[in-house]
Design an enzyme around this catalytic site. Structure first.
Site, PDB file in Angstrom:
ATOM      1  N   GLU A 100      -2.825 -20.657  -3.004  1.00 50.06           N
ATOM      2  CA  GLU A 100      -2.557 -19.228  -2.845  1.00 50.06           C
ATOM      3  C   GLU A 100      -3.269 -18.418  -3.907  1.00 50.06           C
ATOM      4  O   GLU A 100      -3.585 -18.911  -4.980  1.00 50.06           O
ATOM      5  CB  GLU A 100      -1.044 -18.957  -2.888  1.00 50.06           C
ATOM      6  CG  GLU A 100      -0.255 -19.761  -3.916  1.00 50.06           C
ATOM      7  CD  GLU A 100      -0.639 -19.506  -5.361  1.00 50.06           C
ATOM      8  OE1 GLU A 100      -0.896 -18.330  -5.714  1.00 50.06           O
ATOM      9  OE2 GLU A 100      -0.691 -20.465  -6.142  1.00 50.06           O
ATOM     10  N   GLU A 135      -3.971 -21.507  -6.907  1.00 46.83           N
ATOM     11  CA  GLU A 135      -5.152 -21.710  -6.065  1.00 46.83           C
ATOM     12  C   GLU A 135      -5.406 -23.176  -5.717  1.00 46.83           C
ATOM     13  O   GLU A 135      -6.537 -23.611  -5.523  1.00 46.83           O
ATOM     14  CB  GLU A 135      -6.403 -21.074  -6.691  1.00 46.83           C
ATOM     15  CG  GLU A 135      -6.902 -21.686  -7.983  1.00 46.83           C
ATOM     16  CD  GLU A 135      -8.061 -20.936  -8.631  1.00 46.83           C
ATOM     17  OE1 GLU A 135      -9.064 -21.578  -8.975  1.00 46.83           O
ATOM     18  OE2 GLU A 135      -7.947 -19.698  -8.792  1.00 46.83           O
TER      19      GLU A 135
END
Length: 346
Positions: free
Chosen positions: A171, A314
């Protein structure tokens, strides 16, 4: 959203027993490879094979912005979300380096960045230009929630078409630790102070302010949130909804999932509340430095593979854990048995 409630198959226990039997026959003392043995057994069971492998890995990064950012809960401005998506496209982020190192397929999905990214070579499934501020109103209407969930399902569908052996989601979104902490507090019935951390680097004063904002929002919506889907709708982010749906979809299709850090673990917690049968399909990569992650992992009864004080997000922590999975598979598949090596057993 009925597809989210489709049944999740149970892992094939015949392959589990076969993997356990093989581990007992390999030229080593019993359990001497510790958690690597259990990891190979789990992968063999989930993949329904005698020779587990994670050569073909799919990584999906979902990016979105949060209206709660306007209350000053992040150390970075909201514009960083779009800037980091551009960095992903140009190959300059940590996950780019790690995906390249491990030869994993990497895709970026815009599910709600508060900037136009139409010119970028990414997956465009923008639900809206960021969620609403959940301090004052629900983060998203139900229609937007459905679209964000669909983005997660679609990512797994692309992974399945390419016969991926492992699914990793990540994310990117300024203020998404606030959203994740709020969801976790609601699900675990905890005070915001217990689960609110530094996020992108807040100092102690910033953390207190962030916790206060989250607690106000929890108090406001407490009586309205009665289901996991409502928790997503009132407190969530588009990327967190996509993560949750991706995990459920992967499990429905018997695709093992490697879960990243705090935000991804909150999405996993949500997924288990929607369908508890998902639990065996989730492997937890690491325990991050973010306050509250250890609590989430404990609630999930999860034992992470690593603890490196990371808090980048991420999918970077999950990507760092890939060599462990590959080592576990290589040892399981390639070591000689006592009979093959003509080594005496105990």
């Amino acid at each position: 959203m009925d597809w989210l409630k489709h049944p999740i198959p149970k892992p094939d226990q015949n392959y589990q027993q076969a993997a356990i039997k093989r581990q007992q026959q390999l030229t080593k003392p019993s359990r001497s490879l510790g958690d690597l043995e259990q990891l190979s057994i789990k992968l063999a069971t989930l993949q329904a094979t005698n020779t587990p492998s994670v050569d073909n890995i799919w990584i999906s990064i979902f990016a979105a912005d949060h209206g709660i950012a306007e209350t000053g809960v992040s150390a970075f401005p909201q514009t960083v979300t779009a800037e980091m998506v551009k960095n992903f496209v140009h190959g300059g982020a940590a996950i780019n380096v790690l995906a390249k190192q491990h030869q994993a397929h990497l895709e970026i999905i815009d599910v709600g960045v508060a900037s136009s990214l139409i010119d970028l070579d990414i997956i465009h499934q923008k639900v809206a230009f960021g969620t609403a501020n959940f301090l004052t109103q629900p983060a998203m209407p139900e229609k937007q929630l459905a679209l964000a969930l669909q983005a997660g399902k679609d990512a797994v569908s692309r992974a399945l078409v390419k016969h991926s052996q492992l699914f990793i989601a990540g994310e990117m979104g300024i203020a998404n630790t606030s959203s994740a902490a709020a969801i976790a507090c609601h699900l675990l019935e905890m005070n915001a102070r217990q689960l609110t951390g530094a996020g992108t680097g807040l100092d102690s004063s910033g953390i207190r302010h962030k916790a206060s904002i989250i607690q106000q929002a929890l108090d406001k919506h407490k009586k309205t949130i009665t289901t996991p889907f409502a928790a997503l709708q009132y407190l969530g982010g588009f990327e967190i909804a996509a993560l949750t749906a991706a995990y459920l979809t992967a499990a429905q299709h018997q695709l093992p999932v490697l879960v990243d850090g705090f935000i991804c673990s909150v999405a996993a917690l949500l997924a288990t509340r929607i369908n508890a049968d998902i639990k065996p399909w989730l492997i937890y990569a690491h325990q991050s430095q973010e306050q509250g992650h250890s609590v989430i992992l404990k609630a999930l009864d999860a034992k992470p593979l690593l603890s490196l004080n990371m808090r980048l997000g991420e999918a970077s922590g999950a990507a760092v854990a890939i060599p462990l999975l590959r080592s576990a598979c290589a040892l399981h598949n390639q070591m000689a048995t006592f009979a093959q090596a003509q080594v005496s057993e105990s």
